[in-house]
Each structure stands twice: as C-alpha cells, then as structure tokens.
Enzyme design. Sequence first.
Site, short mmCIF file in Angstrom:
data_model
loop_
_atom_site.label_atom_id
_atom_site.label_comp_id
_atom_site.label_asym_id
_atom_site.label_seq_id
_atom_site.Cartn_x
_atom_site.Cartn_y
_atom_site.Cartn_z
N LYS A 79 -59.00 -8.79 67.52
CA LYS A 79 -58.58 -8.00 66.35
C LYS A 79 -59.73 -7.32 65.61
O LYS A 79 -59.64 -7.04 64.41
CB LYS A 79 -57.74 -8.84 65.35
CG LYS A 79 -56.66 -9.68 65.95
CD LYS A 79 -55.93 -9.03 67.09
CE LYS A 79 -55.00 -7.91 66.72
NZ LYS A 79 -54.43 -7.29 67.97
N GLY A 81 -61.14 -4.45 66.92
CA GLY A 81 -61.20 -3.04 67.33
C GLY A 81 -61.36 -2.86 68.83
O GLY A 81 -61.80 -1.79 69.29
N THR A 83 -59.08 -2.43 71.20
CA THR A 83 -58.22 -1.37 71.73
C THR A 83 -58.88 0.00 71.52
O THR A 83 -58.91 0.84 72.42
CB THR A 83 -56.86 -1.39 70.99
OG1 THR A 83 -56.39 -2.73 70.96
CG2 THR A 83 -55.85 -0.49 71.64
N TRP A 84 -59.39 0.17 70.34
CA TRP A 84 -60.04 1.44 69.98
C TRP A 84 -61.28 1.68 70.84
O TRP A 84 -61.48 2.76 71.40
CB TRP A 84 -60.41 1.36 68.50
CG TRP A 84 -60.81 2.63 67.84
CD1 TRP A 84 -60.71 3.90 68.34
CD2 TRP A 84 -61.37 2.75 66.52
NE1 TRP A 84 -61.17 4.80 67.42
CE2 TRP A 84 -61.58 4.11 66.30
CE3 TRP A 84 -61.70 1.83 65.53
CZ2 TRP A 84 -62.12 4.59 65.10
CZ3 TRP A 84 -62.23 2.30 64.35
CH2 TRP A 84 -62.44 3.67 64.13
N HIS A 139 -63.17 -11.48 75.24
CA HIS A 139 -63.19 -11.99 73.86
C HIS A 139 -64.05 -13.24 73.75
O HIS A 139 -64.12 -13.86 72.70
CB HIS A 139 -61.77 -12.34 73.40
CG HIS A 139 -60.89 -11.15 73.15
ND1 HIS A 139 -61.32 -10.04 72.45
CD2 HIS A 139 -59.60 -10.90 73.48
CE1 HIS A 139 -60.33 -9.17 72.38
NE2 HIS A 139 -59.28 -9.66 72.99
N ARG A 159 -66.08 -6.92 62.95
CA ARG A 159 -65.35 -6.35 61.82
C ARG A 159 -65.38 -7.34 60.66
O ARG A 159 -65.55 -8.56 60.88
CB ARG A 159 -63.89 -6.15 62.30
CG ARG A 159 -62.98 -5.41 61.37
CD ARG A 159 -61.58 -5.32 61.96
NE ARG A 159 -60.73 -4.47 61.16
CZ ARG A 159 -59.42 -4.33 61.33
NH1 ARG A 159 -58.81 -4.98 62.32
NH2 ARG A 159 -58.71 -3.54 60.55
N ARG A 295 -51.38 -1.52 64.21
CA ARG A 295 -50.69 -1.93 62.98
C ARG A 295 -51.04 -0.93 61.89
O ARG A 295 -50.37 0.07 61.74
CB ARG A 295 -51.10 -3.38 62.62
CG ARG A 295 -50.20 -4.05 61.59
CD ARG A 295 -50.69 -5.44 61.26
NE ARG A 295 -52.02 -5.43 60.66
CZ ARG A 295 -52.26 -5.37 59.34
NH1 ARG A 295 -51.26 -5.35 58.50
NH2 ARG A 295 -53.50 -5.35 58.88
N LYS A 296 -52.14 -1.14 61.18
CA LYS A 296 -52.52 -0.19 60.12
C LYS A 296 -53.80 0.56 60.45
O LYS A 296 -53.98 1.69 60.03
CB LYS A 296 -52.71 -0.93 58.80
CG LYS A 296 -51.42 -1.27 58.10
CD LYS A 296 -51.72 -1.59 56.65
CE LYS A 296 -50.45 -1.84 55.87
NZ LYS A 296 -50.75 -2.35 54.52
N GLY A 297 -54.71 -0.12 61.10
CA GLY A 297 -55.97 0.52 61.46
C GLY A 297 -56.81 0.93 60.26
O GLY A 297 -57.43 1.99 60.25
P1 A3P Z 1 -54.97 -3.96 61.90
O1 A3P Z 1 -54.11 -5.11 62.31
O2 A3P Z 1 -55.86 -4.28 60.74
O3 A3P Z 1 -54.23 -2.70 61.72
P2 A3P Z 1 -57.88 -5.34 68.71
O4 A3P Z 1 -57.75 -4.05 69.41
O5 A3P Z 1 -59.23 -5.97 68.82
O6 A3P Z 1 -56.75 -6.25 69.03
O7 A3P Z 1 -57.78 -5.01 67.14
C1 A3P Z 1 -56.56 -4.53 66.61
C2 A3P Z 1 -56.86 -3.88 65.28
O8 A3P Z 1 -57.42 -2.58 65.51
C3 A3P Z 1 -55.59 -3.64 64.50
O9 A3P Z 1 -55.99 -3.69 63.13
C4 A3P Z 1 -55.20 -2.24 64.94
O10 A3P Z 1 -54.30 -1.59 64.09
C5 A3P Z 1 -56.56 -1.58 64.96
N1 A3P Z 1 -56.62 -0.38 65.80
C6 A3P Z 1 -56.04 -0.19 67.03
N2 A3P Z 1 -56.33 1.05 67.49
C7 A3P Z 1 -57.11 1.63 66.56
C8 A3P Z 1 -57.71 2.92 66.45
N3 A3P Z 1 -57.56 3.83 67.40
N4 A3P Z 1 -58.44 3.19 65.35
C9 A3P Z 1 -58.60 2.28 64.38
N5 A3P Z 1 -58.04 1.05 64.41
C10 A3P Z 1 -57.31 0.72 65.49
#
Ligand code: A3P
Length: 333
Positions: A79, A81, A83-84, A139, A159, A295-297
Amino acid sequence: MSSFPSLPESEQEDAEYKNICNNHKHLLETLPKANGWRNRHLYNYNGFWLNPLVLKTNLLLHTYFKSHPTDIFLASFMKSGTTWLKALMFSTLNRHRYTFSDHYLHKHGPQSTFPLLDVETYPIPDFTTFSPPRLFATHSAHTLLPPSISSGKFVYVCRDPKDVLISKWMFMSKLRPKDLPPLSLDEAFELFCLGVSEFAPFWEHVLSYWRASLESPEKILFLKYEEVKKQPEVVVRKLAAFMGKPLTAEEEEKGVVGEIVKLCSFESLRNLEVNKKGVEKFGKLVEIEKRDFFRKGEIGDWKNYLSDEMKERIDGITNDKFRGSGLSLTATI
Ligand code: A3P
C-alpha cells in the site's frame, strides 16, 4: 567417484521440495504467531510477519529463483504505491514498444505488467521468456530476500506510514474472509504500531532498503510516494536512467515524459474498464479484484480517520525508529 548413481534431476528437485515442505511445517509449528489482517495468523520469520503462503514462497525463492544480473526489482511495503510504480516502470522501460493511445496498460492494467514474487508457488517459474531487463515486484524486506535477489537492482517506494495504515486497513478489510470477525480501525492501529501486519514491521522494512541504499546507492533507487505525487516527471526521468534507458533530447522534445505520467495517473488507471471489472491473479493462488488497488490515491487521507493522539503516536514511533538514519517520513506532507 561415488559408487552410488546420483538421483535424476527431477527427483533431486522433488527431494528438495519435500525438505522445504517439512521445514515450512516445522516453522509454522514453532515460530511466534500473531493475528493477521487478512489471514487468521501471521508468523514472525527473521523479524518480519508473514502469512503461511509468503513464508513458503520465501523458502522456495531461496532454493529455486534464478536471478539474472540485469534484473530489476520493485520493492515496497504493501500500500505504498506499488501499482503506480509498476505502471511507471513498465511504461518507461517499454516506451518504444507501445503507443500511448493503444497501450498494454489500457488492456491489462498495471498489476499484470510484471510478477509479484512473494506469492509464487512450486514449481517457481523460470521466467526465461522475459526479455532483459526483467522486472519483478516484492513486498519482502531486503534482509529476507535470497542473496541472488538482494544483490540485484531495486526501485524502492515508501510512503507516510499513517496513509499506509489506512490504505492497508481498508484493503485488507475487503479481502478478509467472512468467517473472521471484522478488524476494527482501533485493532489495526494497535497491531500496526506493534509492527504486526503482513510484511511488517513497517519501519524495519523501510530501514532495510534505506540502509542497503546507503551502502550501494547505485543499486537502489529510493523513492517516496509523496515525491512521486509532487514531481512525477522528475521520477520518470530517474526511473529511465536507473533502468538503463535515459530519456533522449528527442524524446524530451516530443513530451514523452508527460505522456507516461498521464498514462499512469490515478484517474486514468482507475477509469480503465479493465481496472473497473477485472480480477488479477498473483501466482496460482491469490486473486484480487483490480479495482481494489485504486481507492483515493491522495496524500494525507489519514486525517479523515486518525485522532490527534493516534497521529502523535505513529509519528513518535517513526521519529524514534528513524533517528540517526538520515531518513524522515513525517515531514513529507
Ligand atoms: P489509497 O488507499 O490511499 O488510495 P499499492 O499499489 O502498493 O497496493 O498501494 C495502493 C495505494 O496506491 C492506494 O492508496 C491506491 O489508491 C494508490 N494508487 C494506486 N494507483 C495510483 C496512482 N496511479 N497514483 C497515485 N496513487 C495510486
């Protein structure tokens, strides 16, 4: 010469696999155990809390993962970032392979761009069909990884732990089986502060990569989610150079960096059809709805959930744990 014929390779592998299964069983019977956020139990293995599948995969990776000197690993505490960064790394590295209007990400989303090693099962795939540099995600803390991986090149993203906690609590609550009682925020908060959650303690996880990055700065690109959010273009340029494909003047002229940032933005990824409906498979056993990764990002959503007292407690732990390390995560927002 030995008078005994050696076992054929496949049988040797089976014998090795049997040993791993026995060791895994023994570890589950003897390691310290605590409540999991998704699974019923987590096990403390060499200082980090793992679920039974991840623990077994860790043993398998030590024996079977064949690294290549050009491999690049994306590492993160869940969690933070992942995915990003998967989207950014994949699209930066493969910017000559796809057009930005018809991209792999549009059809498949970021999760399937490269594998998360922590949940692979036996037999560990050999990944030899991947063209170099191969990308993998993990992870796991740096100190838990087999030397063949930990000696490689890493992009690490971390983060603010307060946002990680809220994001993880929401994510795990969705995945938690219905036969387990729901995990309240108070319980999750307490466990997080005690360092008990999947792949935790958070602080030791971050420090494991931070220390490795100080020892070998050329091998670890250490990033913060908040920094990616504020200056995504700068991060894309850093990623391109780190992965051995620096941006050319011509690409800069054409605005390639901006295209990558736009393609990987929260809004564009979350709104893709594939990320609204699809299910992602991790290894053979883990399935998660793709939409749960968006979710919110935002930076600072914790303010909507944590009291002042909770904030003070987490910031206090962070400051204590990071004191003298040169690292700070509380001043990022
Ligand atoms: P939130 O739950 O605070 O919204 P991971 O990818 O490590 O599982 O982390 C997920 C978190 O990254 C979530 O945070 C998700 O919304 C956010 N996230 C996913 N894609 C993103 C993007 N392209 N830019 C910014 N935040 C992103």
